[in-house]
Enzyme design. Structure first.
Site, PDB file in Angstrom:
ATOM      1  N   CYS A   1       0.863  -1.191   0.000  1.00 63.58           N
ATOM      2  CA  CYS A   1       0.000   0.000   0.000  1.00 63.58           C
ATOM      3  C   CYS A   1       0.895   1.235   0.000  1.00 63.58           C
ATOM      4  O   CYS A   1       2.083   1.128  -0.312  1.00 63.58           O
ATOM      5  CB  CYS A   1      -0.980  -0.017   1.172  1.00 63.58           C
ATOM      6  SG  CYS A   1      -0.225   0.058   2.813  1.00 63.58           S
TER       7      CYS A   1
ATOM      8  N   ASN B   1       2.208   1.557   4.309  1.00 63.16           N
ATOM      9  CA  ASN B   1       2.539   0.308   5.009  1.00 63.16           C
ATOM     10  C   ASN B   1       2.216   0.389   6.503  1.00 63.16           C
ATOM     11  O   ASN B   1       2.910  -0.213   7.330  1.00 63.16           O
ATOM     12  CB  ASN B   1       4.011  -0.098   4.786  1.00 63.16           C
ATOM     13  CG  ASN B   1       4.357  -1.523   5.202  1.00 63.16           C
ATOM     14  OD1 ASN B   1       5.479  -1.815   5.603  1.00 63.16           O
ATOM     15  ND2 ASN B   1       3.400  -2.427   5.130  1.00 63.16           N
TER      16      ASN B   1
ATOM     17  N   CYS C   1      -1.539   0.955   7.351  1.00 60.19           N
ATOM     18  CA  CYS C   1      -2.982   0.684   7.485  1.00 60.19           C
ATOM     19  C   CYS C   1      -3.421  -0.580   6.734  1.00 60.19           C
ATOM     20  O   CYS C   1      -3.715  -1.602   7.339  1.00 60.19           O
ATOM     21  CB  CYS C   1      -3.811   1.872   6.988  1.00 60.19           C
ATOM     22  SG  CYS C   1      -3.646   3.350   8.029  1.00 60.19           S
ATOM     23  N   ARG C   2      -3.474  -0.501   5.395  1.00 60.72           N
ATOM     24  CA  ARG C   2      -4.071  -1.590   4.620  1.00 60.72           C
ATOM     25  C   ARG C   2      -3.178  -2.813   4.466  1.00 60.72           C
ATOM     26  O   ARG C   2      -3.625  -3.944   4.683  1.00 60.72           O
ATOM     27  CB  ARG C   2      -4.474  -1.069   3.228  1.00 60.72           C
ATOM     28  CG  ARG C   2      -5.597  -0.051   3.251  1.00 60.72           C
ATOM     29  CD  ARG C   2      -5.697   0.684   1.928  1.00 60.72           C
ATOM     30  NE  ARG C   2      -4.512   1.492   1.656  1.00 60.72           N
ATOM     31  CZ  ARG C   2      -4.260   2.136   0.534  1.00 60.72           C
ATOM     32  NH1 ARG C   2      -5.114   2.046  -0.469  1.00 60.72           N
ATOM     33  NH2 ARG C   2      -3.159   2.860   0.395  1.00 60.72           N
ATOM     34  N   SER C   3      -1.920  -2.618   4.060  1.00 59.85           N
ATOM     35  CA  SER C   3      -1.096  -3.805   3.758  1.00 59.85           C
ATOM     36  C   SER C   3      -0.704  -4.608   5.001  1.00 59.85           C
ATOM     37  O   SER C   3      -0.702  -5.844   4.941  1.00 59.85           O
ATOM     38  CB  SER C   3       0.110  -3.470   2.884  1.00 59.85           C
ATOM     39  OG  SER C   3       1.002  -2.590   3.515  1.00 59.85           O
TER      40      SER C   3
ATOM     41  N   ASP D   1      -9.000   3.296   1.777  1.00 58.02           N
ATOM     42  CA  ASP D   1      -7.892   3.537   2.699  1.00 58.02           C
ATOM     43  C   ASP D   1      -8.439   4.139   3.992  1.00 58.02           C
ATOM     44  O   ASP D   1      -8.870   5.300   4.012  1.00 58.02           O
ATOM     45  CB  ASP D   1      -6.892   4.497   2.035  1.00 58.02           C
ATOM     46  CG  ASP D   1      -5.623   4.621   2.855  1.00 58.02           C
ATOM     47  OD1 ASP D   1      -5.616   4.206   4.039  1.00 58.02           O
ATOM     48  OD2 ASP D   1      -4.628   5.131   2.313  1.00 58.02           O
TER      49      ASP D   1
END
Ligand code: 4NP
Length: 155
Positions: free
Chosen positions: A8, A11, A13-15, A123
């Site tokens: 993401c 690095n 939040c999402r990934s 996100d």
């Protein structure tokens, strides 16, 4: 060994959320020693930092480990190091291809293209809705595991 990298922007939040969920899912199917999971950011903004508190809260709530997670930036070498490179949105995909300098990588996939949603993963750094993102991460990880089982283990 099958190597999976979630990518993401930051690095945090999402990934890392996808990394934790997918590692647990693989372990639950007795595939922990056959699938290696990591995550990275296209930016260097949060290198060395732990995941965002919102991501940590969701991982804790769903009993997903975040042990050892620290932000790192995507490198050119990741093109050779991983079999599946999963970007969270279209911008991530464009940045991954740019970083790899047109490396002939066969498996660069936008995460939710593996599901019926066919869209960018929202996100939560901007939406504030970590639950919405967690639910979609779960769906994406289920689809990815099915794909890997079909492509790598059904021989
Ligand atoms: P991520 O979210 O890419 O899912 O980790 C973001 C984290 C940090 C920032 C943007 C997005 N930021 O602008 O610092």
């Amino acid at each position: 060994m099958i190597r999976v990298l979630f990518v993401c922007l930051g690095n945090i939040c999402r990934s890392p959320m996808a990394e934790g969920v997918f590692r647990k899912m693989a372990a639950d199917e007795q595939l922990a020693d056959q699938i290696e999971v990591d995550s990275a950011g296209t930016s260097d903004w949060h290198v060395g930092k732990p995941p965002h508190q919102g991501t940590l809260s969701k991982l804790t709530e769903y009993k997903v480990s975040s042990e050892g997670m620290a932000g790192r930036q995507l490198t050119k070498e990741d093109a050779e190091g991983f079999d599946y490179i999963i970007g969270m949105d279209a911008e991530n995909i464009a940045n991954i291809r740019e970083r790899f300098e047109d490396a002939d990588h066969q498996r660069i996939i936008r995460f939710l293209d593996l599901t019926s949603h066919q869209k960018d993963l929202p996100d939560p750094y901007f939406t504030g809705d970590f639950q919405e993102t967690y639910d979609l991460v779960l769906e994406g990880c289920q689809s990815l595991l099915e794909l890997i089982k079909k492509e790598e283990f059904a021989k």
